[in-house]
Scaffold this active site. Structure first.
Site: not given
Length: 215
Positions: A63-65
């Site tokens: 899950i992206s930053q």
């Protein structure tokens, strides 16, 4: 799943951090406030949801930053009613942000396990309007094209021509491009004469954009 006063406090703290990093679009910040990011991580790691870092999820994906999600969303210049194709559904968080902003979202996932899990999850949390597709992101989805905007959430060495073809003239694509560990965030604008213009927005790190599907 519970969304407590403490969780909202952690979200507010994250939003304050994003502001200091230059995220100023109030509609995007509102999406971050109203979508409980801890729902998208296993319960044991819920506190990590509000740290400004990427985090592992199923199928060796991440899950992206939050900052990266905010930047990519900003670069897309989302308008209410935009038809947006997302390549790489992952946890579903980015798709929910786009949907919250009023976009009609189509999202493709190549990992069957993630596709099944996230499709059900989006229904469960009230984002069933997001259209989830299982398939090869390199091919896009011609039957739903053309799109106003296209977003890649994995690092491509080059942009597949199929995706350029599925972007409307005047449309925007945002994609991390590069073959090494570090990629360049690109905004690609398809001119009305079908020529392409690229803009560069700095260095990022993404999982690789892979062809095919994974059963």
């Amino acid at each position: 799943m519970q969304d407590t006063h403490r969780h909202r406090g952690l979200r507010q703290k994250l939003i304050n951090e994003l502001r200091t990093k230059g995220i100023t679009d109030e509609s995007i910040l509102s999406a971050f406030m109203e979508i409980p990011r801890h729902y998208f991580l296993d319960k044991a790691f819920s506190d990590w949801a509000y740290k400004d870092v990427a985090f592992p999820i199923d199928a060796d994906q991440t899950i992206s930053q939050p900052y990266t999600v905010a930047v990519q969303t900003t670069l897309l210049n989302v308008k209410k009613g935009d038809k947006i194709l997302e390549i790489g559904t992952g946890s579903g968080y980015q798709a929910c942000v786009l949907s919250y902003l009023g976009a009609k979202v189509y999202t493709i996932e190549r990992q069957k396990k993630l596709f099944d899990k996230t499709s059900k999850f989006l229904q469960d949390i009230g984002f069933g309007q997001v259209r989830t597709l299982y398939g090869d992101g390199y091919l896009g989805t011609p039957r739903f094209a053309p799109f106003d905007k296209i977003l890649l959430t994995a690092a491509a060495t080059e942009i597949p021509q199929q995706l350029i073809d599925q972007l409307k003239p005047g449309g925007i694509m945002v994609a991390p491009l590069g073959s090494g560990d570090i990629q360049q965030m690109k905004r690609i604008i398809k001119n009305t004469d079908n020529t392409i213009r690229e803009e560069n927005f700095g260095n990022y790190r993404f999982v690789p954009f892979l062809k095919g599907i994974q059963e």
